[in-house]
Design an enzyme around this catalytic site. Structure first.
Site, PDB file in Angstrom:
ATOM      1  N   LYS A 127       0.855  -1.193   0.000  1.00 41.49           N
ATOM      2  CA  LYS A 127       0.000   0.000   0.000  1.00 41.49           C
ATOM      3  C   LYS A 127       0.882   1.229   0.000  1.00 41.49           C
ATOM      4  O   LYS A 127       2.039   1.172   0.449  1.00 41.49           O
ATOM      5  CB  LYS A 127      -0.880   0.015   1.261  1.00 41.49           C
ATOM      6  CG  LYS A 127      -2.121   0.851   1.132  1.00 41.49           C
ATOM      7  CD  LYS A 127      -3.249   0.093   0.437  1.00 41.49           C
ATOM      8  CE  LYS A 127      -4.496   0.915   0.282  1.00 41.49           C
ATOM      9  NZ  LYS A 127      -5.616   0.099  -0.222  1.00 41.49           N
ATOM     10  N   GLY A 167     -20.290   7.349   2.968  1.00 36.34           N
ATOM     11  CA  GLY A 167     -19.251   7.597   1.960  1.00 36.34           C
ATOM     12  C   GLY A 167     -19.882   7.542   0.586  1.00 36.34           C
ATOM     13  O   GLY A 167     -20.681   6.640   0.286  1.00 36.34           O
ATOM     14  N   GLY A 208     -18.074   8.030  -2.517  1.00 39.07           N
ATOM     15  CA  GLY A 208     -17.035   8.043  -3.543  1.00 39.07           C
ATOM     16  C   GLY A 208     -17.192   6.827  -4.437  1.00 39.07           C
ATOM     17  O   GLY A 208     -18.307   6.337  -4.654  1.00 39.07           O
ATOM     18  N   ASN A 209     -16.068   6.317  -4.936  1.00 39.32           N
ATOM     19  CA  ASN A 209     -16.126   5.186  -5.861  1.00 39.32           C
ATOM     20  C   ASN A 209     -16.882   4.008  -5.242  1.00 39.32           C
ATOM     21  O   ASN A 209     -17.830   3.483  -5.833  1.00 39.32           O
ATOM     22  CB  ASN A 209     -14.700   4.777  -6.252  1.00 39.32           C
ATOM     23  CG  ASN A 209     -14.684   3.522  -7.102  1.00 39.32           C
ATOM     24  OD1 ASN A 209     -14.876   2.421  -6.585  1.00 39.32           O
ATOM     25  ND2 ASN A 209     -14.497   3.677  -8.397  1.00 39.32           N
ATOM     26  N   ALA A 210     -16.470   3.612  -4.045  1.00 35.40           N
ATOM     27  CA  ALA A 210     -17.068   2.425  -3.420  1.00 35.40           C
ATOM     28  C   ALA A 210     -18.518   2.706  -3.006  1.00 35.40           C
ATOM     29  O   ALA A 210     -19.440   1.951  -3.365  1.00 35.40           O
ATOM     30  CB  ALA A 210     -16.230   2.016  -2.211  1.00 35.40           C
ATOM     31  N   GLY A 211     -18.743   3.777  -2.265  1.00 36.53           N
ATOM     32  CA  GLY A 211     -20.060   4.059  -1.704  1.00 36.53           C
ATOM     33  C   GLY A 211     -21.110   4.377  -2.755  1.00 36.53           C
ATOM     34  O   GLY A 211     -22.232   3.862  -2.703  1.00 36.53           O
ATOM     35  N   TYR A 212     -20.758   5.225  -3.719  1.00 34.54           N
ATOM     36  CA  TYR A 212     -21.745   5.590  -4.738  1.00 34.54           C
ATOM     37  C   TYR A 212     -22.167   4.362  -5.551  1.00 34.54           C
ATOM     38  O   TYR A 212     -23.356   4.104  -5.751  1.00 34.54           O
ATOM     39  CB  TYR A 212     -21.203   6.684  -5.676  1.00 34.54           C
ATOM     40  CG  TYR A 212     -22.075   6.820  -6.909  1.00 34.54           C
ATOM     41  CD1 TYR A 212     -23.417   7.186  -6.783  1.00 34.54           C
ATOM     42  CD2 TYR A 212     -21.586   6.531  -8.178  1.00 34.54           C
ATOM     43  CE1 TYR A 212     -24.248   7.260  -7.894  1.00 34.54           C
ATOM     44  CE2 TYR A 212     -22.407   6.608  -9.299  1.00 34.54           C
ATOM     45  CZ  TYR A 212     -23.737   6.968  -9.146  1.00 34.54           C
ATOM     46  OH  TYR A 212     -24.555   7.028 -10.236  1.00 34.54           O
TER      47      TYR A 212
HETATM   48  P1  NAD Z   1     -13.152   7.905  -2.749  1.00 37.57           P
HETATM   49  O1  NAD Z   1     -12.041   8.849  -2.622  1.00 37.57           O
HETATM   50  O2  NAD Z   1     -13.714   7.662  -4.093  1.00 37.57           O
HETATM   51  O3  NAD Z   1     -14.354   8.348  -1.780  1.00 37.57           O
HETATM   52  C1  NAD Z   1     -14.214   8.546  -0.417  1.00 37.57           C
HETATM   53  C2  NAD Z   1     -15.562   8.958   0.143  1.00 37.57           C
HETATM   54  O4  NAD Z   1     -15.464   9.087   1.562  1.00 37.57           O
HETATM   55  C3  NAD Z   1     -16.064  10.322  -0.369  1.00 37.57           C
HETATM   56  O5  NAD Z   1     -17.432  10.256  -0.615  1.00 37.57           O
HETATM   57  C4  NAD Z   1     -15.843  11.244   0.805  1.00 37.57           C
HETATM   58  O6  NAD Z   1     -16.766  12.287   0.798  1.00 37.57           O
HETATM   59  C5  NAD Z   1     -16.058  10.295   1.965  1.00 37.57           C
HETATM   60  N1  NAD Z   1     -15.417  10.776   3.182  1.00 37.57           N
HETATM   61  C6  NAD Z   1     -14.185  11.345   3.308  1.00 37.57           C
HETATM   62  N2  NAD Z   1     -13.972  11.697   4.595  1.00 37.57           N
HETATM   63  C7  NAD Z   1     -15.084  11.346   5.278  1.00 37.57           C
HETATM   64  C8  NAD Z   1     -15.490  11.441   6.630  1.00 37.57           C
HETATM   65  N3  NAD Z   1     -14.682  11.996   7.541  1.00 37.57           N
HETATM   66  N4  NAD Z   1     -16.700  10.949   6.972  1.00 37.57           N
HETATM   67  C9  NAD Z   1     -17.502  10.399   6.043  1.00 37.57           C
HETATM   68  N5  NAD Z   1     -17.195  10.300   4.751  1.00 37.57           N
HETATM   69  C10 NAD Z   1     -16.008  10.756   4.373  1.00 37.57           C
HETATM   70  O7  NAD Z   1     -12.648   6.557  -2.063  1.00 37.57           O
HETATM   71  P2  NAD Z   1     -13.142   5.088  -2.339  1.00 37.57           P
HETATM   72  O8  NAD Z   1     -12.298   4.502  -3.390  1.00 37.57           O
HETATM   73  O9  NAD Z   1     -14.613   5.066  -2.470  1.00 37.57           O
HETATM   74  O10 NAD Z   1     -12.716   4.383  -0.967  1.00 37.57           O
HETATM   75  C11 NAD Z   1     -13.571   4.362   0.170  1.00 37.57           C
HETATM   76  C12 NAD Z   1     -13.137   3.209   1.061  1.00 37.57           C
HETATM   77  O11 NAD Z   1     -13.206   1.995   0.314  1.00 37.57           O
HETATM   78  C13 NAD Z   1     -11.696   3.315   1.592  1.00 37.57           C
HETATM   79  O12 NAD Z   1     -11.627   2.749   2.869  1.00 37.57           O
HETATM   80  C14 NAD Z   1     -10.935   2.453   0.608  1.00 37.57           C
HETATM   81  O13 NAD Z   1      -9.719   1.978   1.158  1.00 37.57           O
HETATM   82  C15 NAD Z   1     -11.942   1.360   0.376  1.00 37.57           C
HETATM   83  N6  NAD Z   1     -11.691   0.602  -0.855  1.00 37.57           N
HETATM   84  C16 NAD Z   1     -11.843   1.178  -2.083  1.00 37.57           C
HETATM   85  C17 NAD Z   1     -11.568   0.424  -3.216  1.00 37.57           C
HETATM   86  C18 NAD Z   1     -11.759   0.973  -4.595  1.00 37.57           C
HETATM   87  O14 NAD Z   1     -11.572   0.215  -5.560  1.00 37.57           O
HETATM   88  N7  NAD Z   1     -12.165   2.212  -4.755  1.00 37.57           N
HETATM   89  C19 NAD Z   1     -11.123  -0.904  -3.092  1.00 37.57           C
HETATM   90  C20 NAD Z   1     -10.990  -1.444  -1.823  1.00 37.57           C
HETATM   91  C21 NAD Z   1     -11.276  -0.690  -0.698  1.00 37.57           C
END
Ligand code: NAD
Length: 431
Positions: free
Chosen positions: A108, A220, A222-226
């Site tokens: 990482k 959340g 972002g990518n994962a949540g949306y």
């Molecule tokens: P991202 O950058 O696309 O989105 C992050 C989201 O978290 C945003 O909506 C942001 O507004 C929100 N956020 C930030 N600070 C916050 C807070 N204090 N309280 C609440 N929400 C907050 O990131 P992502 O890729 O969606 O990753 C989110 C999680 O999923 C992380 O823990 C990441 O490690 C995990 N993850 C992501 C992937 C991937 O492929 N994207 C894969 C494995 C794990």
């Protein structure tokens, strides 16, 4: 970290590893190897801001374990990125790749800064500086980065370009989550969420839950949540809560994630669907049955499935007793502290662990790496058809292990993952 039992993320990993190591009766040498990263790279990188000033940022890459294949894991741009967090995330990647049984190890990276305060050109300079500082340690057979919090396919494109300039050859498989134009895989942008959906569907069957009655809240956006909110909503599930870093929207009647996404895209916050310049349209909110609250409100709201999809240490001793969900589906990495785990176990809340739930992302990253190495481009259908059996198979192995050993799901996933890594180390004859 936001509450009193917010623990050092690497300590959480060690606690969970030791429980699995005891059950598996690992040797002292095996434990020692799994408690320390193979290599920590820490660099001060220097960039030029748009106004011509120079700035030093802290950058990290942790290569945790490569017994099962090259180090693999994302790079995070975040003001709170630090070495302990990156070490914990690197260890989780090693376990995760082993849980879904893809031939990769764990790594990482992170850069400690707030990308929201930087221009696109400045972010490109940070990305290139990261690769110039770490490039010697990266490579298609050595260490393969990917996106994570606040890093995007475009950033992976800058990093690939910088790396290829350094080594003087084309090597698209050195990084995944790239734009399609540079050899990215179809389905990678939705893979983490899609993997989470496959796991949730299996869990619903295993727990005999009634799909039509489930109320789901997602932290959340972002990518994962949306993507998980969008996909579950499209499949007919009711999404009763959504949040971004600023606020939460909650509605018993249900929210439409695509509508919320459009508002966020246009005005940078999900609450902009109802509020402008701090003034909220009460009538519109009443019509939709919407309440605006904080992230803390969202986590504690009345729902059946809670999906943390933002940051680590969100569910702690402080709020675990008040969480109303029956299931916590960990799409984020490290959202639950070990003490909160214990409270959930006592209260009968099922916590489906990150090392399985979000493993769809690394699985499709693995597919991307395979396609790059073979010079192939699979269709979206091929990607989905390969992802589903891996995720459902891993869920069922974890579920079976939890029942055979009478342990919570996280311990079961660790048992699967740690055992596979330990076997790979032992088979190499090193321990
Ligand atoms: P991202 O950058 O696309 O989105 C992050 C989201 O978290 C945003 O909506 C942001 O507004 C929100 N956020 C930030 N600070 C916050 C807070 N204090 N309280 C609440 N929400 C907050 O990131 P992502 O890729 O969606 O990753 C989110 C999680 O999923 C992380 O823990 C990441 O490690 C995990 N993850 C992501 C992937 C991937 O492929 N994207 C894969 C494995 C794990």
């Amino acid at each position: 970290m936001n509450t009193s039992d917010a623990v050092d993320p690497f300590d959480s990993y060690i606690t969970r590893l030791r429980r699995a190591a005891d059950l598996l009766e690992l040797s002292e040498a095996q434990r020692a190897r799994l408690e320390k990263p193979d290599r920590i790279i820490e660099r001060a990188i220097e960039i030029t801001r748009d106004d011509g000033s120079r700035e030093i940022l802290h950058a990290y890459r942790v290569q945790f374990n490569n017994a099962r294949g090259p180090y693999k894991g994302g790079i995070r741009f975040h003001p709170e990125a630090n070495l302990s967090e990156v070490k914990a995330l690197a260890a989780a990647m090693a376990i995760k790749c082993a849980v879904v049984n893809v031939p990769l190890g764990g790594g990482k990276g992170g850069v400690e800064f707030d990308p929201k305060q930087y221009s696109r050109a400045e972010i490109e300079r940070v990305s290139r500086a990261f690769v110039r500082a770490m490039g010697d340690a990266l490579g298609v057979d050595r260490d393969i980065p990917a996106p994570d919090v606040y890093t995007t396919p475009e950033i992976m494109g800058y990093m690939l370009d910088e790396y290829e300039q350094m080594v003087g050859r084309s090597e698209p498989g050195m990084i995944t989550g790239k734009p399609l134009a540079l050899g990215g895989s179809l389905g990678r942008d939705t893979a983490t969420a899609q993997g989470g959906v496959y796991v949730l569907e299996e869990l619903i069957d295993a727990m005999h839950l009634d799909r039509s009655k489930l109320r789901i809240a997602v932290q959340g956006f972002g990518n994962a949540g949306y993507h998980i909110a969008r996909s579950l909503h499209a499949s007919g599930y009711t999404i009763v809560g959504l949040s971004d870093s600023r606020s939460a929207l909650m509605s018993e009647r249900g929210l439409d994630p695509v509508r919320v996404y459009k508002a966020k895209h246009e005005h940078d916050s999900i609450s902009s669907l109802y509020c402008e310049g701090g003034v909220c349209d009460e009538n519109k909110m009443k019509e939709d049955g919407v309440i605006i609250g904080t992230n803390a409100d969202l986590l504690e709201m009345d729902c059946d499935i809670l999906i943390p999809a933002a940051l680590d240490n969100q569910l702690t001793v402080d709020n675990a007793p008040r969480i109303k969900a029956r299931v916590v589906l960990e799409l984020a990495n490290g959202p639950t502290t070990p003490d909160a785990d214990a409270i959930f176990a006592e209260r009968g809340v099922a916590v489906v662990p990150d090392v399985l739930v979000n493993a769809g992302g690394v699985t499709v990253s693995y597919f991307e790496w395979v396609q790059n190495r073979q010079g192939l481009a699979w269709t979206e259908e091929e990607v989905a058809a390969r992802l589903k059996p891996i995720m459902t198979g891993a869920f069922n192995s974890m579920w079976q292990m939890a029942h055979d050993r009478n342990v919570p799901l996280r311990d079961a996933a660790f048992l699967l993952g740690v055992d596979r890594i330990a076997r790979a180390m032992a088979t190499r004859g090193t321990l």
